[in-house]
Write an enzyme that holds these catalytic residues in place. Structure first.
Site, PDB file in Angstrom:
ATOM      1  N   ASP A 157       5.930  -7.589  -5.963  1.00 21.16           N
ATOM      2  CA  ASP A 157       5.834  -6.215  -5.461  1.00 21.16           C
ATOM      3  C   ASP A 157       6.572  -5.330  -6.475  1.00 21.16           C
ATOM      4  O   ASP A 157       7.372  -5.818  -7.279  1.00 21.16           O
ATOM      5  CB  ASP A 157       6.505  -6.157  -4.082  1.00 21.16           C
ATOM      6  N   ASP A 193       7.677  -1.353  -5.843  1.00 25.92           N
ATOM      7  CA  ASP A 193       8.649  -0.400  -5.289  1.00 25.92           C
ATOM      8  C   ASP A 193       9.606  -1.089  -4.318  1.00 25.92           C
ATOM      9  O   ASP A 193       9.185  -1.648  -3.320  1.00 25.92           O
ATOM     10  CB  ASP A 193       7.908   0.747  -4.598  1.00 25.92           C
TER      11      ASP A 193
END
Ligand code: XBP
Ligand code: MG
Length: 253
Positions: free
Chosen positions: A9, A11
Site C-alpha cells: 500500500d 498512503d
C-alpha cells in the site's frame, strides 16, 4: 509455496501522506476554486473512511456539506477539483516534504537484494505514486516495482480487493506467493479479501482501526537502532522488520 512478492500500500504505509499531504492539497484546491471548504485534521480523519479523492469529495458533499449549491455537472466539478488537488499534492511531494516511513527504504533494498519482486497496490492516483517514488527513491524509483496498481485502474477501490487481485494477476502470482503491507481498516479488508497475509503498520489516523486477521500490527517497520513496537502478533526476538521476519510471518499459519 515460497514467498515471491511484497505488495505495498502507499498512503500511510510507504509514507505518512494523509494529514500533511493529501489533506493540505485538498484544501489548496478548494481555496483555488473559491470554496470556503476547509478539511480540518479531525474532519479529514472521518473522511478517510472513504477511499479515493473524488469519492471522498462526493462523500463530503453528501454527508458534511449538504447545503452546498451543487453545479449541474457535479461529476465534472469534482473531477476538476481533484485534478487541481493532485497538482498541489505532487508539487508538495516534489519539495521533498514527505519522507518514507521508518524502515521502508531499508526493507525495500533488502527485498530487492533477496530477489523478491515488489508491487504497489494503492487507491491513490498514479501520478501521486510516481511523485512519491521519484522523490524518495530517486529518478528510477518506479522501476523498483514490477507493477504499480493505482487509483481508477480497477472498478472498485479499497476495501474492495480488486486492486490486490489486479496486481497479482499482472505478476502471474497467487496469494500463496505474496504478502501485503497495509496501514488501515479499508486496506486490510482489501488485502484479506484477496486472501493475502497482511503486515500492518499503524499511523495517527488508523491507530484505533480493527486489524483482526493481520499477521502482525506494529507502529512502524523499525530500524536496527530504532525498535518497532508490536501492538498485536508475535515478532519473536526481532526488533525491526527484515526479510527473515517477513518470511516467518508469511509461513506462519
Ligand atoms: C489512500 C487513499 C487515497 C488518498 C488520496 O490510498 O484512499 O484516496 O487518500 O489520494 P492507499 P487520491 O492507502 O490505498 O494508498 O486523491 O489520489 O485518491
Ligand atoms: Mg493506506
Amino acid at each position: 509455496m515460497a514467498l515471491q512478492a511484497l505488495l505495498f500500500d502507499v498512503d500511510g504505509t510507504l509514507a505518512d501522506t494523509e494529514r500533511d499531504g493529501h489533506r493540505v492539497a485538498f484544501n489548496q484546491a478548494f481555496a483555488d476554486a473559491g470554496l470556503d471548504w476547509d478539511w480540518s485534521v479531525e474532519i479529514y480523519g472521518k473522511l478517510l473512511a472513504v477511499t479515493g479523492g473524488k469519492e471522498r469529495i462526493r462523500h463530503y458533499l453528501d454527508h458534511y456539506n449538504t447545503e452546498f449549491d451543487r453545479p449541474a455537472a457535479l461529476d465534472d466539478f469534482i473531477i476538476g477539483l481533484h485534478q487541481s488537488k493532485t497538482r498541489h499534492y505532487t508539487e508538495l511531494l516534489n519539495t521533498g516534504a514527505i519522507p518514507l516511513r521508518v524502515g521502508v527504504l531499508r526493507l525495500l533494498k533488502e527485498a530487492r537484494a533477496a530477489g523478491l519482486r515488489l508491487a504497489i497496490a494503492t487507491t491513490t492516483t498514479p501520478a501521486n505514486v510516481s511523485a512519491l517514488l521519484k522523490n524518495t527513491l530517486g529518478e528510477d524509483g518506479e522501476s523498483w516495482f514490477e507493477v504499480i496498481a493505482a487509483g481508477d485502474i480497477v472498478p472498485a477501490k479499497k476495501p474492495a480487493s480488486d486492486i490486490y487481485t489486479y496486481a497479482m494477476q499482472a505478476m502471474n502470482l497467487t496469494e500463496k506467493e505474496c504478502i501485503a503491507f497495509e496501514d488501515s481498516e479499508n486496506g486490510i479488508k482489501s488485502s484479506m479479501g484477496a486472501n493475502l497475509k497482511t503486515i500492518i503498520t499503524i499511523n495517527d489516523y488508523t491507530v484505533k482501526h480493527d486489524f483482526t486477521g493481520a499477521a502482525i500490527v506494529m507502529d512502524c517497520f523499525g530500524e536496527p537502532d530504532q525498535a518497532f513496537n508490536v501492538i498485536s502478533g508475535d515478532a519473536g526476538d526481532k526488533t525491526y522488520v527484515d526479510i527473515e521476519l517477513v518470511n516467518t510471518l508469511f509461513e506462519r499459519n
